[in-house]
Design a protein around this motif. Structure first.
Motif, PDB file in Angstrom:
ATOM      1  N   GLU A  92     -34.712   3.733   2.894  1.00 34.37           N
ATOM      2  CA  GLU A  92     -33.521   4.331   2.281  1.00 34.37           C
ATOM      3  C   GLU A  92     -32.299   3.431   2.483  1.00 34.37           C
ATOM      4  O   GLU A  92     -32.074   2.904   3.561  1.00 34.37           O
ATOM      5  CB  GLU A  92     -33.265   5.688   2.929  1.00 34.37           C
ATOM      6  N   CYS A  93     -31.515   3.237   1.435  1.00 36.68           N
ATOM      7  CA  CYS A  93     -30.242   2.529   1.526  1.00 36.68           C
ATOM      8  C   CYS A  93     -29.148   3.500   1.110  1.00 36.68           C
ATOM      9  O   CYS A  93     -29.028   3.847  -0.065  1.00 36.68           O
ATOM     10  CB  CYS A  93     -30.218   1.289   0.626  1.00 36.68           C
ATOM     11  N   PRO A  94     -28.356   3.958   2.073  1.00 34.20           N
ATOM     12  CA  PRO A  94     -27.322   4.950   1.764  1.00 34.20           C
ATOM     13  C   PRO A  94     -26.187   4.347   0.944  1.00 34.20           C
ATOM     14  O   PRO A  94     -25.982   3.134   0.948  1.00 34.20           O
ATOM     15  CB  PRO A  94     -26.830   5.376   3.141  1.00 34.20           C
ATOM     16  N   PRO A  95     -25.429   5.182   0.243  1.00 33.80           N
ATOM     17  CA  PRO A  95     -24.285   4.683  -0.529  1.00 33.80           C
ATOM     18  C   PRO A  95     -23.166   4.200   0.396  1.00 33.80           C
ATOM     19  O   PRO A  95     -23.054   4.631   1.544  1.00 33.80           O
ATOM     20  CB  PRO A  95     -23.838   5.888  -1.349  1.00 33.80           C
ATOM     21  N   CYS A  96     -22.338   3.327  -0.119  1.00 39.06           N
ATOM     22  CA  CYS A  96     -21.211   2.772   0.632  1.00 39.06           C
ATOM     23  C   CYS A  96     -20.188   3.879   0.923  1.00 39.06           C
ATOM     24  O   CYS A  96     -19.791   4.611   0.019  1.00 39.06           O
ATOM     25  CB  CYS A  96     -20.562   1.658  -0.181  1.00 39.06           C
ATOM     26  N   PRO A  97     -19.750   4.005   2.176  1.00 40.66           N
ATOM     27  CA  PRO A  97     -18.754   5.027   2.496  1.00 40.66           C
ATOM     28  C   PRO A  97     -17.362   4.691   1.952  1.00 40.66           C
ATOM     29  O   PRO A  97     -16.518   5.565   1.816  1.00 40.66           O
ATOM     30  CB  PRO A  97     -18.743   5.058   4.025  1.00 40.66           C
ATOM     31  N   GLU A  98     -17.136   3.417   1.611  1.00 41.00           N
ATOM     32  CA  GLU A  98     -15.827   2.976   1.119  1.00 41.00           C
ATOM     33  C   GLU A  98     -15.671   3.231  -0.384  1.00 41.00           C
ATOM     34  O   GLU A  98     -14.735   3.885  -0.820  1.00 41.00           O
ATOM     35  CB  GLU A  98     -15.650   1.480   1.421  1.00 41.00           C
ATOM     36  N   CYS A  99     -16.603   2.671  -1.185  1.00 35.82           N
ATOM     37  CA  CYS A  99     -16.464   2.754  -2.646  1.00 35.82           C
ATOM     38  C   CYS A  99     -17.522   3.631  -3.302  1.00 35.82           C
ATOM     39  O   CYS A  99     -17.534   3.784  -4.519  1.00 35.82           O
ATOM     40  CB  CYS A  99     -16.490   1.353  -3.257  1.00 35.82           C
ATOM     41  N   LYS A 100     -18.435   4.172  -2.511  1.00 33.20           N
ATOM     42  CA  LYS A 100     -19.499   5.081  -2.974  1.00 33.20           C
ATOM     43  C   LYS A 100     -20.543   4.395  -3.845  1.00 33.20           C
ATOM     44  O   LYS A 100     -21.352   5.050  -4.495  1.00 33.20           O
ATOM     45  CB  LYS A 100     -18.925   6.297  -3.724  1.00 33.20           C
ATOM     46  N   SER A 101     -20.576   3.073  -3.867  1.00 37.06           N
ATOM     47  CA  SER A 101     -21.555   2.334  -4.655  1.00 37.06           C
ATOM     48  C   SER A 101     -22.952   2.532  -4.074  1.00 37.06           C
ATOM     49  O   SER A 101     -23.131   2.664  -2.866  1.00 37.06           O
ATOM     50  CB  SER A 101     -21.212   0.840  -4.649  1.00 37.06           C
ATOM     51  N   GLU A 102     -23.940   2.533  -4.932  1.00 36.05           N
ATOM     52  CA  GLU A 102     -25.338   2.637  -4.518  1.00 36.05           C
ATOM     53  C   GLU A 102     -25.933   1.253  -4.258  1.00 36.05           C
ATOM     54  O   GLU A 102     -27.069   1.141  -3.822  1.00 36.05           O
ATOM     55  CB  GLU A 102     -26.149   3.350  -5.608  1.00 36.05           C
ATOM     56  N   LYS A 103     -25.178   0.199  -4.516  1.00 36.23           N
ATOM     57  CA  LYS A 103     -25.657  -1.175  -4.361  1.00 36.23           C
ATOM     58  C   LYS A 103     -25.423  -1.648  -2.924  1.00 36.23           C
ATOM     59  O   LYS A 103     -24.537  -2.440  -2.641  1.00 36.23           O
ATOM     60  CB  LYS A 103     -24.957  -2.115  -5.338  1.00 36.23           C
ATOM     61  N   THR A 104     -26.246  -1.146  -2.002  1.00 32.83           N
ATOM     62  CA  THR A 104     -26.141  -1.535  -0.599  1.00 32.83           C
ATOM     63  C   THR A 104     -27.456  -2.180  -0.172  1.00 32.83           C
ATOM     64  O   THR A 104     -28.504  -1.909  -0.738  1.00 32.83           O
ATOM     65  CB  THR A 104     -25.829  -0.328   0.288  1.00 32.83           C
ATOM     66  N   GLU A 105     -27.360  -3.036   0.834  1.00 31.99           N
ATOM     67  CA  GLU A 105     -28.560  -3.677   1.350  1.00 31.99           C
ATOM     68  C   GLU A 105     -28.557  -3.641   2.869  1.00 31.99           C
ATOM     69  O   GLU A 105     -27.508  -3.692   3.515  1.00 31.99           O
ATOM     70  CB  GLU A 105     -28.667  -5.118   0.863  1.00 31.99           C
ATOM     71  N   LYS A 106     -29.747  -3.548   3.434  1.00 33.10           N
ATOM     72  CA  LYS A 106     -29.896  -3.503   4.886  1.00 33.10           C
ATOM     73  C   LYS A 106     -29.705  -4.904   5.441  1.00 33.10           C
ATOM     74  O   LYS A 106     -30.205  -5.887   4.899  1.00 33.10           O
ATOM     75  CB  LYS A 106     -31.286  -2.985   5.250  1.00 33.10           C
ATOM     76  N   LEU A 107     -28.967  -5.007   6.548  1.00 35.03           N
ATOM     77  CA  LEU A 107     -28.728  -6.286   7.206  1.00 35.03           C
ATOM     78  C   LEU A 107     -29.671  -6.433   8.400  1.00 35.03           C
ATOM     79  O   LEU A 107     -30.136  -5.448   8.965  1.00 35.03           O
ATOM     80  CB  LEU A 107     -27.281  -6.377   7.697  1.00 35.03           C
ATOM     81  N   MET A 108     -29.917  -7.667   8.790  1.00 36.08           N
ATOM     82  CA  MET A 108     -30.685  -7.927  10.014  1.00 36.08           C
ATOM     83  C   MET A 108     -29.733  -7.760  11.188  1.00 36.08           C
ATOM     84  O   MET A 108     -28.641  -8.318  11.186  1.00 36.08           O
ATOM     85  CB  MET A 108     -31.243  -9.344  10.008  1.00 36.08           C
ATOM     86  N   SER A 109     -30.153  -7.006  12.175  1.00 31.56           N
ATOM     87  CA  SER A 109     -29.313  -6.741  13.341  1.00 31.56           C
ATOM     88  C   SER A 109     -29.947  -7.344  14.584  1.00 31.56           C
ATOM     89  O   SER A 109     -31.165  -7.458  14.675  1.00 31.56           O
ATOM     90  CB  SER A 109     -29.163  -5.238  13.554  1.00 31.56           C
ATOM     91  N   ALA A 110     -29.100  -7.694  15.540  1.00 31.28           N
ATOM     92  CA  ALA A 110     -29.598  -8.170  16.825  1.00 31.28           C
ATOM     93  C   ALA A 110     -30.117  -6.979  17.622  1.00 31.28           C
ATOM     94  O   ALA A 110     -29.517  -5.916  17.623  1.00 31.28           O
ATOM     95  CB  ALA A 110     -28.489  -8.875  17.584  1.00 31.28           C
ATOM     96  N   CYS A 111     -31.209  -7.174  18.294  1.00 33.87           N
ATOM     97  CA  CYS A 111     -31.784  -6.124  19.122  1.00 33.87           C
ATOM     98  C   CYS A 111     -31.058  -6.099  20.459  1.00 33.87           C
ATOM     99  O   CYS A 111     -30.805  -7.132  21.055  1.00 33.87           O
ATOM    100  CB  CYS A 111     -33.266  -6.399  19.337  1.00 33.87           C
ATOM    101  N   LYS A 112     -30.736  -4.924  20.929  1.00 35.04           N
ATOM    102  CA  LYS A 112     -30.029  -4.776  22.193  1.00 35.04           C
ATOM    103  C   LYS A 112     -30.757  -3.734  23.027  1.00 35.04           C
ATOM    104  O   LYS A 112     -31.142  -2.690  22.524  1.00 35.04           O
ATOM    105  CB  LYS A 112     -28.608  -4.300  21.900  1.00 35.04           C
ATOM    106  N   PHE A 113     -30.964  -4.039  24.294  1.00 29.45           N
ATOM    107  CA  PHE A 113     -31.583  -3.057  25.169  1.00 29.45           C
ATOM    108  C   PHE A 113     -31.069  -3.230  26.584  1.00 29.45           C
ATOM    109  O   PHE A 113     -30.507  -4.251  26.933  1.00 29.45           O
ATOM    110  CB  PHE A 113     -33.108  -3.167  25.138  1.00 29.45           C
TER     111      PHE A 113
END
Length: 84
Positions: free
Chosen positions: A24-45
Motif C-alpha cells: 500500500e502507498c498512502p496518499p500525500c498528507p500535503e497535497c493529497k496526491s496518490e503518486k507516492t512511492e516507498k523509500l528505502m529506510s535505514a534499519c535501527k535497533f
C-alpha cells in the motif's frame, strides 16, 4: 507495527506512515496526491540485556588503559586521557 517512509512525486514531501499492507502507498498528507512511492529506510535497533553500550554506530567502547603502562599519549599513566 511497520512504519514506512514515502515521498510524493507531485510536491516532493517526504512523510512516514503506519501501514499494515506492505504494498500500500498512502496518499500525500500535503497535497493529497496518490503518486507516492516507498523509500528505502535505514534499519535501527537497540540491543537489550547486558550488552555494552554500542553508541549510535555499534562501535564497542575502547578498553580502559591500565595504570601501570599508561596510554599512548603519555606512556606514564599520568594524564587526563588515560585517567590514571
Amino acid at each position: 507495527m511497520p512504519i514506512f517512509e514515502y515521498k510524493c512525486a507531485d510536491c516532493g514531501k517526504e512523510f512516514e506512515e503506519l501501514v499494515f499492507n506492505r504494498d500500500e502507498c498512502p496518499p500525500c498528507p500535503e497535497c493529497k496526491s496518490e503518486k507516492t512511492e516507498k523509500l528505502m529506510s535505514a534499519c535501527k535497533f537497540k540491543t537489550g540485556g547486558g550488552a555494552p553500550d554500542m553508541g549510535d554506530y555499534g562501535a564497542a567502547p575502547a578498553p580502559a588503559a591500565s595504570s601501570s603502562s599508561g596510554c599512548a599519549g603519555c606512556s606514564g599513566g599520568d594524564c587526563s586521557s588515560c585517567g590514571s
